[in-house]
Design an enzyme around this catalytic site. Structure first.
Site, mmCIF file in Angstrom:
data_model
loop_
_atom_site.group_PDB
_atom_site.id
_atom_site.type_symbol
_atom_site.label_atom_id
_atom_site.label_comp_id
_atom_site.label_asym_id
_atom_site.label_seq_id
_atom_site.Cartn_x
_atom_site.Cartn_y
_atom_site.Cartn_z
ATOM 1 N N ALA A 1 0.831 -1.204 0.000
ATOM 2 C CA ALA A 1 0.000 0.000 0.000
ATOM 3 C C ALA A 1 0.869 1.259 0.000
ATOM 4 O O ALA A 1 0.533 2.264 -0.637
ATOM 5 C CB ALA A 1 -0.914 0.001 1.218
ATOM 6 N N TYR B 1 3.926 1.455 -1.249
ATOM 7 C CA TYR B 1 4.508 1.528 -2.598
ATOM 8 C C TYR B 1 3.497 2.161 -3.562
ATOM 9 O O TYR B 1 3.835 3.066 -4.337
ATOM 10 C CB TYR B 1 4.902 0.124 -3.059
ATOM 11 C CG TYR B 1 5.496 0.049 -4.453
ATOM 12 C CD1 TYR B 1 6.856 0.225 -4.658
ATOM 13 C CD2 TYR B 1 4.679 -0.195 -5.561
ATOM 14 C CE1 TYR B 1 7.404 0.163 -5.937
ATOM 15 C CE2 TYR B 1 5.206 -0.258 -6.841
ATOM 16 C CZ TYR B 1 6.573 -0.085 -7.022
ATOM 17 O OH TYR B 1 7.099 -0.151 -8.281
ATOM 18 N N SER C 1 25.269 -20.341 -28.335
ATOM 19 C CA SER C 1 24.549 -21.364 -27.576
ATOM 20 C C SER C 1 25.579 -22.163 -26.761
ATOM 21 O O SER C 1 26.733 -21.755 -26.660
ATOM 22 C CB SER C 1 23.724 -22.245 -28.502
ATOM 23 O OG SER C 1 24.566 -22.846 -29.434
ATOM 24 N N LEU C 2 25.159 -23.258 -26.181
ATOM 25 C CA LEU C 2 26.041 -23.989 -25.271
ATOM 26 C C LEU C 2 26.242 -25.419 -25.722
ATOM 27 O O LEU C 2 25.338 -26.047 -26.263
ATOM 28 C CB LEU C 2 25.419 -24.031 -23.872
ATOM 29 C CG LEU C 2 25.415 -22.751 -23.048
ATOM 30 C CD1 LEU C 2 24.515 -22.925 -21.829
ATOM 31 C CD2 LEU C 2 26.830 -22.416 -22.617
ATOM 32 N N LYS D 1 20.537 -23.778 -15.225
ATOM 33 C CA LYS D 1 20.228 -23.423 -16.613
ATOM 34 C C LYS D 1 18.722 -23.216 -16.699
ATOM 35 O O LYS D 1 17.947 -24.154 -16.537
ATOM 36 C CB LYS D 1 20.679 -24.524 -17.565
ATOM 37 C CG LYS D 1 20.412 -24.188 -19.021
ATOM 38 C CD LYS D 1 21.030 -25.236 -19.936
ATOM 39 C CE LYS D 1 20.974 -24.830 -21.381
ATOM 40 N NZ LYS D 1 19.627 -24.678 -21.913
ATOM 41 N N ARG E 1 17.182 -13.567 -28.900
ATOM 42 C CA ARG E 1 18.394 -14.161 -29.446
ATOM 43 C C ARG E 1 18.310 -14.322 -30.969
ATOM 44 O O ARG E 1 19.273 -14.088 -31.674
ATOM 45 C CB ARG E 1 18.601 -15.524 -28.781
ATOM 46 C CG ARG E 1 19.792 -16.274 -29.289
ATOM 47 C CD ARG E 1 20.004 -17.530 -28.460
ATOM 48 N NE ARG E 1 21.185 -18.224 -28.919
ATOM 49 C CZ ARG E 1 21.210 -19.062 -29.942
ATOM 50 N NH1 ARG E 1 20.098 -19.307 -30.605
ATOM 51 N NH2 ARG E 1 22.325 -19.647 -30.313
ATOM 52 N N LYS F 1 22.866 -31.291 -18.585
ATOM 53 C CA LYS F 1 21.413 -31.343 -18.628
ATOM 54 C C LYS F 1 20.830 -32.341 -17.622
ATOM 55 O O LYS F 1 21.431 -33.370 -17.336
ATOM 56 C CB LYS F 1 20.959 -31.734 -20.037
ATOM 57 C CG LYS F 1 21.441 -30.795 -21.139
ATOM 58 C CD LYS F 1 20.821 -29.418 -21.064
ATOM 59 C CE LYS F 1 19.438 -29.368 -21.649
ATOM 60 N NZ LYS F 1 19.421 -29.366 -23.113
ATOM 61 N N CYS G 1 -23.365 -39.855 -13.219
ATOM 62 C CA CYS G 1 -22.240 -40.192 -12.366
ATOM 63 C C CYS G 1 -21.920 -41.677 -12.502
ATOM 64 O O CYS G 1 -22.799 -42.522 -12.324
ATOM 65 C CB CYS G 1 -22.576 -39.854 -10.912
ATOM 66 S SG CYS G 1 -21.343 -40.479 -9.785
ATOM 67 N N CYS H 1 -22.592 -43.656 -8.795
ATOM 68 C CA CYS H 1 -23.937 -43.947 -8.282
ATOM 69 C C CYS H 1 -24.796 -44.301 -9.458
ATOM 70 O O CYS H 1 -25.575 -44.513 -9.950
ATOM 71 C CB CYS H 1 -24.502 -42.795 -7.500
ATOM 72 S SG CYS H 1 -24.094 -41.179 -8.149
#
Ligand code: IVH
Length: 412
Positions: free
Chosen positions: A36, A38, A84-85, A117, A138, A315, A409, A412
């Protein structure tokens, strides 16, 4: 001082206060004031800006969601390519990576900066003289899309750096992601409205950032962790880990899991620690990344085609797998509500054998066009009940059959 000058000082003070609390809340997760309070600061600033519209600056905290919907995304060339990796899928592959590096550098032991990662989308942020001037995806690594309007709406991304001593040009790279809890809430909302749900938080994050209307992006629970650098004028520090500590003090969000570890064995221990805690994070990770910490060593190692020689991603076992939908049962809840449940051919998902998945309701089955006998992609993340993400349509058997909810149902 006249009122106008007073207002100007007041606006500046308010902006700095709001930026500080924003940082405490969204970056450090350590709020110092109630919401409040803020909101009150924000309203005060808005009122002053309404009185002096000529003094509204683009980096003002009131200006996060600015502008009209765009026609399309502009293309931007990355001054430093976004690489990239290389992946390691076993302890042996990681040990081999460490050996290659030590051999090349002719040293006994390497210090690595280790961190999770993130499974989101890579984004580059460019700050000039402390102001955010560009956000880009990217793309193919050489050219991406200008998503400045979208990244400006993400509260953990500062529009203006705090503190001092930052380089005139500072490009940081990181991962924009959607929290798991935010993703669940967003999908529940979409289902309620009969709209399209997202397959996973990564798709949801990408779909949310690539919105032409920044208001839509602003409404999505996106966040960002910064993990590295693009173009930087001058050196920030001698090591990656110290550089990250410094940028964290300028207001950029760095993973609290970032640690330095010595040698391959310590890397493997780090990997196991993070894997054990994987489900407790409120965001998806798909492994850990190890990066040579000394920047001088990184430079000596350089990169091969599209990946640096100084980094590797180890990974985790996948959280998504393909399996077969054997049948759909109907479960009766305590309140009498009927829920369809998928019976699956058992499949191992990140170490857990999954045989059932929730299907929410008949609408969901219709929307995803799920039929008994289909090959489906199942996903399990965190404590969330396994879900059917999608049907692999090109593998649908001829005898796949549709499902109809019983009108009575079944108990039942
Ligand atoms: S370091 C030169 N650290 O993984 C690239 N990447 O599969 C250095 N990623 O495109 C990247 N979390 O977007 C690094 N903690 C992390 C990461 C991370 C996610 C992404 C990154 C990269 C992709 C490669």
């Amino acid at each position: 001082m006249n009122t106008s000058a007073l207002d100007r000082d007041c606006m500046d003070a308010l902006r700095r206060q709001i930026e500080h609390h924003n940082y405490q809340y969204y970056v450090l997760d350590e709020p110092e004031i109630p919401d409040a309070e803020y909101d009150r600061l924000m309203r005060e600033l808005q009122a002053l800006e309404a009185r002096h519209p000529d003094r509204i600056t683009p980096e003002s905290p009131t200006q996060r969601v600015g502008g009209e919907p765009m026609q399309g995304f502009e293309e931007v060339a990355h001054r430093v390519p976004m690489l990239s990796l290389e992946n390691a899928f076993s302890a042996a592959e990681l040990t081999a990576f460490d050996r290659r590096i030590r051999d090349r550098l002719g040293v006994e032991q390497i210090t690595y900066a280790a961190e999770p990662k993130l499974d989101g989308l890579a984004v580059s942020l460019r700050y000039e003289n402390g102001l955010l001037v560009l956000g880009a995806t990217r793309g193919d690594g050489a050219r991406g899309e200008d998503v400045t309007q979208g990244v400006r709406t993400i509260p953990s991304i500062p529009l203006r750096l705090i503190g001092e001593g930052f380089p005139a040009v500072l490009e940081v790279r990181g991962e924009v992601y959607m929290t798991r809890s935010g993703f669940e809430a967003l999908n529940a909302q979409a289902r309620q409205r009969g709209g399209k749900s997202f397959a996973n938080p990564r798709n949801a994050a990408a779909g949310s950032l690539r919105q032409l209307d920044p208001k839509v992006t602003a409404s999505r629970p996106l966040s960002m962790f910064v993990y590295g650098f693009g173009e930087v004028e001058g050196e920030i520090a001698d090591t990656l880990s110290e550089s990250m500590q410094r940028i964290a003090r300028w207001g950029l969000r760095v993973s609290p899991e970032l640690q330095t570890v010595e040698g391959a064995d310590a890397c493997l221990a780090y990997y196991r620690r993070i894997e054990q805690r994987r489900d407790r994070f409120d965001y998806d990770i798909d492994g850990v990344v190890f990066k040579v910490d000394r920047l001088a060593q990184q430079r000596l190692l350089g990169h091969v085609s599209r990946a640096p020689r100084w980094a590797v991603a180890q990974k985790f076992p996948a959280q998504e797998q393909m399996t077969r939908l054997l049948d759909i049962d109907v479960q009766v809840g305590r309140t009498g509500a009927l829920t369809p449940v998928a019976r699956l051919e058992p499949v191992n998902l990140a170490g857990v054998t999954v045989t059932n998945a929730t299907l929410h309701n008949e609408d969901e089955i219709c929307r995803k066009d799920i039929r008994i006998g289909d090959r489906v992609i199942v996903r399990r993340a965190g404590d969330v009940i396994p879900q059917i993400v999608s049907v692999v349509m090109n593998r649908r058997p001829r005898n796949a059959r549709g499902f109809k909810m019983p009108s009575r149902c079944p108990v039942c």
